[in-house]
Design a protein around this motif. Structure first.
Motif, PDB file in Angstrom:
ATOM      1  N   GLU A 184       0.835  -1.208   0.000  1.00 59.56           N
ATOM      2  CA  GLU A 184       0.000   0.000   0.000  1.00 59.56           C
ATOM      3  C   GLU A 184       0.863   1.249   0.000  1.00 59.56           C
ATOM      4  OE1 GLU A 184      -2.588  -0.310   3.326  1.00 59.56           O
ATOM      5  OE2 GLU A 184      -3.906  -1.792   2.389  1.00 59.56           O
ATOM      6  N   ALA A 185       1.958   1.220   0.769  1.00 60.86           N
ATOM      7  CA  ALA A 185       2.853   2.376   0.822  1.00 60.86           C
ATOM      8  C   ALA A 185       3.528   2.601  -0.523  1.00 60.86           C
ATOM      9  CB  ALA A 185       3.897   2.170   1.916  1.00 60.86           C
ATOM     10  N   GLN A 186       3.915   1.495  -1.177  1.00 64.71           N
ATOM     11  CA  GLN A 186       4.558   1.608  -2.489  1.00 64.71           C
ATOM     12  C   GLN A 186       3.591   2.176  -3.519  1.00 64.71           C
ATOM     13  OE1 GLN A 186       5.848  -2.404  -3.095  1.00 64.71           O
ATOM     14  NE2 GLN A 186       7.482  -2.277  -1.579  1.00 64.71           N
ATOM     15  N   LYS A 187       2.329   1.759  -3.456  1.00 64.41           N
ATOM     16  CA  LYS A 187       1.335   2.271  -4.389  1.00 64.41           C
ATOM     17  C   LYS A 187       1.084   3.755  -4.179  1.00 64.41           C
ATOM     18  CE  LYS A 187      -1.236  -2.011  -5.203  1.00 64.41           C
ATOM     19  NZ  LYS A 187      -2.535  -2.719  -5.019  1.00 64.41           N
ATOM     20  N   ALA A 188       1.170   4.161  -2.910  1.00 62.37           N
ATOM     21  CA  ALA A 188       0.969   5.574  -2.587  1.00 62.37           C
ATOM     22  C   ALA A 188       2.257   6.374  -2.746  1.00 62.37           C
ATOM     23  CB  ALA A 188       0.431   5.711  -1.160  1.00 62.37           C
ATOM     24  N   ASN A 189       3.314   5.678  -3.185  1.00 68.06           N
ATOM     25  CA  ASN A 189       4.615   6.313  -3.405  1.00 68.06           C
ATOM     26  C   ASN A 189       5.157   6.934  -2.128  1.00 68.06           C
ATOM     27  OD1 ASN A 189       6.795   6.830  -5.002  1.00 68.06           O
ATOM     28  ND2 ASN A 189       6.029   8.801  -5.757  1.00 68.06           N
ATOM     29  N   ARG A 190       4.968   6.210  -1.029  1.00 73.09           N
ATOM     30  CA  ARG A 190       5.473   6.675   0.262  1.00 73.09           C
ATOM     31  C   ARG A 190       6.513   5.694   0.770  1.00 73.09           C
ATOM     32  NH1 ARG A 190       2.200   5.742   3.854  1.00 73.09           N
ATOM     33  NH2 ARG A 190       0.413   4.835   2.785  1.00 73.09           N
ATOM     34  N   ASN A 191       7.414   6.188   1.622  1.00 72.40           N
ATOM     35  CA  ASN A 191       8.381   5.325   2.263  1.00 72.40           C
ATOM     36  C   ASN A 191       7.711   4.597   3.422  1.00 72.40           C
ATOM     37  OD1 ASN A 191      10.579   6.052   0.646  1.00 72.40           O
ATOM     38  ND2 ASN A 191      10.974   7.871   1.897  1.00 72.40           N
ATOM     39  N   PHE A 192       8.012   3.321   3.545  1.00 65.04           N
ATOM     40  CA  PHE A 192       7.435   2.539   4.642  1.00 65.04           C
ATOM     41  C   PHE A 192       8.566   2.033   5.528  1.00 65.04           C
ATOM     42  CE2 PHE A 192       5.847  -1.513   6.445  1.00 65.04           C
ATOM     43  CZ  PHE A 192       4.780  -1.001   7.148  1.00 65.04           C
ATOM     44  N   ASP A 193       8.592   2.489   6.764  1.00 70.14           N
ATOM     45  CA  ASP A 193       9.661   2.136   7.688  1.00 70.14           C
ATOM     46  C   ASP A 193       9.395   0.756   8.271  1.00 70.14           C
ATOM     47  OD1 ASP A 193      11.773   2.102   9.377  1.00 70.14           O
ATOM     48  OD2 ASP A 193      10.926   3.471  10.853  1.00 70.14           O
ATOM     49  N   VAL A 194      10.096  -0.259   7.750  1.00 68.19           N
ATOM     50  CA  VAL A 194       9.889  -1.631   8.216  1.00 68.19           C
ATOM     51  C   VAL A 194      10.850  -1.928   9.362  1.00 68.19           C
ATOM     52  CG1 VAL A 194       9.949  -4.060   7.576  1.00 68.19           C
ATOM     53  CG2 VAL A 194       9.228  -2.348   5.916  1.00 68.19           C
ATOM     54  N   ASN A 195      10.297  -2.476  10.433  1.00 61.90           N
ATOM     55  CA  ASN A 195      11.149  -2.902  11.546  1.00 61.90           C
ATOM     56  C   ASN A 195      11.771  -4.239  11.170  1.00 61.90           C
ATOM     57  OD1 ASN A 195      12.337  -3.401  13.990  1.00 61.90           O
ATOM     58  ND2 ASN A 195      10.465  -4.080  15.003  1.00 61.90           N
ATOM     59  N   ARG A 196      12.928  -4.167  10.508  1.00 65.39           N
ATOM     60  CA  ARG A 196      13.527  -5.387   9.987  1.00 65.39           C
ATOM     61  C   ARG A 196      14.011  -6.286  11.132  1.00 65.39           C
ATOM     62  NH1 ARG A 196      14.444  -5.955   4.875  1.00 65.39           N
ATOM     63  NH2 ARG A 196      16.123  -7.435   5.253  1.00 65.39           N
ATOM     64  N   ALA A 197      13.418  -7.455  11.175  1.00 67.31           N
ATOM     65  CA  ALA A 197      13.764  -8.406  12.227  1.00 67.31           C
ATOM     66  C   ALA A 197      15.191  -8.913  12.084  1.00 67.31           C
ATOM     67  CB  ALA A 197      12.796  -9.581  12.198  1.00 67.31           C
ATOM     68  N   ALA A 198      15.824  -8.634  10.956  1.00 68.73           N
ATOM     69  CA  ALA A 198      17.176  -9.138  10.733  1.00 68.73           C
ATOM     70  C   ALA A 198      18.237  -8.298  11.423  1.00 68.73           C
ATOM     71  CB  ALA A 198      17.467  -9.188   9.242  1.00 68.73           C
ATOM     72  N   SER A 199      17.832  -7.285  12.191  1.00 67.57           N
ATOM     73  CA  SER A 199      18.807  -6.374  12.784  1.00 67.57           C
ATOM     74  C   SER A 199      19.794  -7.090  13.695  1.00 67.57           C
ATOM     75  CB  SER A 199      18.081  -5.272  13.556  1.00 67.57           C
ATOM     76  OG  SER A 199      17.271  -5.828  14.579  1.00 67.57           O
ATOM     77  N   LYS A 200      19.350  -8.164  14.348  1.00 72.94           N
ATOM     78  CA  LYS A 200      20.228  -8.895  15.249  1.00 72.94           C
ATOM     79  C   LYS A 200      20.816 -10.142  14.605  1.00 72.94           C
ATOM     80  CE  LYS A 200      17.225  -9.517  18.510  1.00 72.94           C
ATOM     81  NZ  LYS A 200      16.667  -9.950  19.791  1.00 72.94           N
TER      82      LYS A 200
END
Length: 212
Positions: A184-200
């Protein structure tokens, strides 16, 4: 291949003075054929019954050599252990996995299929919980007790991280698809801040298995 690793780890604990669990973990990549053979050999048996059969074999066998698949199966037959129902509908880990997946779908942040969710639930109950309670107690617990204990100990608190780890182990990538919120964010051309679980991941994901 989670059941096969649990079985081989238990044999390693009993028969090796200094168990090399890292070597077993590397089998996921180095010797998947052997793991698959053990997984298929005991697919029709509950893990707790297989572990108990190994314990019985170790206790009464004069020669402390590692038991083979045939010997473990013979012990299971001698103890008249009933085979488990293999129908997925009867898989108890499936129900909580579906609940967790449906929760993420409602939150529009689901990025994995049901298989990954189920494997993650199995991992929490068979790997993380075993680090929290004695193995003897764990083996005697029913699924419902293990699930309740894991929740009470907060072992599902980092479930997003575990999903990523399982996905990387089994599929070689962190996620399977974009979440609905991201689309939905991509369709609205907005940035979506994903809490990437891969951080650790760099610190805790070693040799294909999750480590604290």
């Amino acid at each position: 291949m989670g059941k096969a690793l649990d079985i081989l780890r238990h044999i390693e604990e009993l028969y090796v003075a200094e168990p090399d669990f890292d070597k077993l973990d590397r089998m996921v990549e180095n010797n998947p054929e052997r793991l698959d053979a053990w997984e298929k050999a005991f697919a029709d048996y509950d893990l707790i019954d297989v572990l108990n059969a190994i314990d019985a074999f170790w206790e009464f066998k004069s020669s402390k050599s590692r038991p083979s698949v045939v010997q473990i199966k013979a012990k299971l037959n001698a103890r008249e252990v009933e085979k488990v129902v293999t129908d997925k509908v009867q898989d108890k880990a499936l129900a909580p996995a579906e609940q967790l997946m449906n929760r993420d779908i409602e939150l529009k942040r689901c990025r994995h299929n049901l298989y990954i969710y189920k494997q993650a639930v199995d991992y929490v109950l068979s790997e993380l919980l075993l680090q929290e309670i004695p193995a003897g107690i764990w083996r005697k617990m029913r699924f419902e007790g293990k699930y309740a204990a894991a929740k009470n100990k907060g072992l599902f608190d980092d479930f997003d991280d575990i999903l990523v780890g399982i996905c990387r182990r089994d599929l070689g990538k962190d996620y399977e698809f974009d979440s609905e919120a991201m689309i939905e964010a991509q369709k609205a051309n907005r940035n979506f801040d994903v809490n990437r679980a891969a951080s650790k991941l760099g610190e805790t994901w070693v040799n294909g298995w999750w480590h604290n």
